[in-house]
Design a protein around this motif. Structure first.
Motif, PDB file in Angstrom:
ATOM      1  N   HIS A  77      -2.270 -16.648  11.178  1.00 29.98           N
ATOM      2  CA  HIS A  77      -2.074 -16.674  12.627  1.00 29.98           C
ATOM      3  C   HIS A  77      -0.809 -15.943  13.035  1.00 29.98           C
ATOM      4  O   HIS A  77       0.178 -15.923  12.303  1.00 29.98           O
ATOM      5  CB  HIS A  77      -1.990 -18.118  13.135  1.00 29.98           C
ATOM      6  N   GLU A  78      -0.857 -15.397  14.231  1.00 33.90           N
ATOM      7  CA  GLU A  78       0.278 -14.729  14.853  1.00 33.90           C
ATOM      8  C   GLU A  78       0.711 -15.567  16.047  1.00 33.90           C
ATOM      9  O   GLU A  78      -0.125 -16.086  16.780  1.00 33.90           O
ATOM     10  CB  GLU A  78      -0.165 -13.340  15.306  1.00 33.90           C
ATOM     11  N   SER A  79       2.012 -15.679  16.239  1.00 32.28           N
ATOM     12  CA  SER A  79       2.558 -16.374  17.413  1.00 32.28           C
ATOM     13  C   SER A  79       3.310 -15.361  18.254  1.00 32.28           C
ATOM     14  O   SER A  79       4.113 -14.593  17.724  1.00 32.28           O
ATOM     15  CB  SER A  79       3.522 -17.480  16.987  1.00 32.28           C
ATOM     16  N   LYS A  87       1.674 -18.161  22.699  1.00 25.59           N
ATOM     17  CA  LYS A  87       0.258 -18.101  22.328  1.00 25.59           C
ATOM     18  C   LYS A  87       0.135 -17.901  20.824  1.00 25.59           C
ATOM     19  O   LYS A  87       0.948 -17.230  20.211  1.00 25.59           O
ATOM     20  CB  LYS A  87      -0.431 -16.945  23.045  1.00 25.59           C
ATOM     21  N   MET A  88      -0.916 -18.480  20.265  1.00 20.18           N
ATOM     22  CA  MET A  88      -1.191 -18.347  18.848  1.00 20.18           C
ATOM     23  C   MET A  88      -2.627 -17.865  18.698  1.00 20.18           C
ATOM     24  O   MET A  88      -3.514 -18.333  19.405  1.00 20.18           O
ATOM     25  CB  MET A  88      -1.025 -19.712  18.184  1.00 20.18           C
ATOM     26  N   ARG A  89      -2.832 -16.912  17.775  1.00 17.75           N
ATOM     27  CA  ARG A  89      -4.192 -16.430  17.547  1.00 17.75           C
ATOM     28  C   ARG A  89      -4.345 -15.953  16.113  1.00 17.75           C
ATOM     29  O   ARG A  89      -3.368 -15.535  15.485  1.00 17.75           O
ATOM     30  CB  ARG A  89      -4.530 -15.308  18.510  1.00 17.75           C
TER      31      ARG A  89
END
Length: 164
Positions: A77-79, A87-89
Motif C-alpha cells: 500500500h501507498e499512503s 489516503k491509502m491505496r
C-alpha cells in the motif's frame, strides 16, 4: 574479579538476547531486514507490516505483494495526503526498489505492507510466516515479529542474515 566476570556474563547474555530477535532474509540481490508488525486491535480488518528492503544489485527489482498464513491476502500500500486528506491505496504495479537503494516500509511512511482480513492477530513477541513476492528475486519466505504498540523495532544494522 567477580565484578569483571559478572560484567562479561551480562554482555554475553545481552548479545544473545539481541541476536535472538534479529531476523533478516536474503534472495539474490535483495536483502529484507527485520519484517515486523504491531499488535492489532481485536476487530481490526487489516494489519500493517513493516520492513527495510535493500537492493544490492545493479538492476531494479519490484515488490509485488505476498502471502501470509494469517491473512486472506497481502498487498503493498501507498499512503499520501491529497488536499489535506490522508489516503491509502494498493500499489497495483508494486513498489520499485532501485539498484543500490534502501526502501523503508515503516509506520507513517509512504508505503507499507497490508495484511487484509487477518484470520489471526498474533500477540507481542510472537512471529508469523509470510512470503514476499519480488519480480526478479521471486518468492522470499520471511517471519514477521509482532511488537507491542509503541515498541520500536531494532536497528537494521543489529540484524543477522538468513539465506533463502
Amino acid at each position: 574479579m567477580r565484578k569483571k566476570m559478572l560484567a562479561t556474563g551480562l554482555a554475553i547474555l545481552t548479545t544473545f538476547a539481541v541476536s535472538a530477535d534479529a531476523h533478516d532474509f536474503k534472495a539474490g540481490t535483495i536483502e529484507i531486514k527485520h519484517p515486523w508488525s504491531k499488535v492489532a486491535p481485536p476487530v481490526a480488518p487489516v494489519l500493517g507490516g513493516y520492513v527495510t528492503i535493500v537492493n544490492t544489485g545493479s538492476e531494479p527489482d519490484r515488490l509485488l505483494g505476498g502471502t501470509s498464513v494469517i491473512a486472506e491476502r497481502v498487498e503493498i500500500h501507498e499512503s499520501k495526503t491529497e488536499n489535506g486528506v490522508a489516503k491509502m491505496r494498493p500499489l497495483k504495479d508494486g513498489l520499485v526498489i532501485g539498484p543500490g537503494e534502501t526502501v523503508n516500509l515503516e509506520p507513517g511512511g509512504s508505503a507499507h505492507i497490508m495484511f487484509v482480513k487477518p484470520s489471526k492477530r498474533p500477540a507481542a513477541g510472537e512471529k508469523f510466516a509470510g512470503t514476499l513476492m519480488f519480480e526478479k528475486a521471486g518468492a522470499v519466505n520471511v517471519e514477521f515479529a509482532v511488537q507491542a504498540m509503541g515498541e520500536q523495532p531494532q536497528k537494521v544494522e543489529d540484524h543477522q542474515s538468513h539465506q533463502n
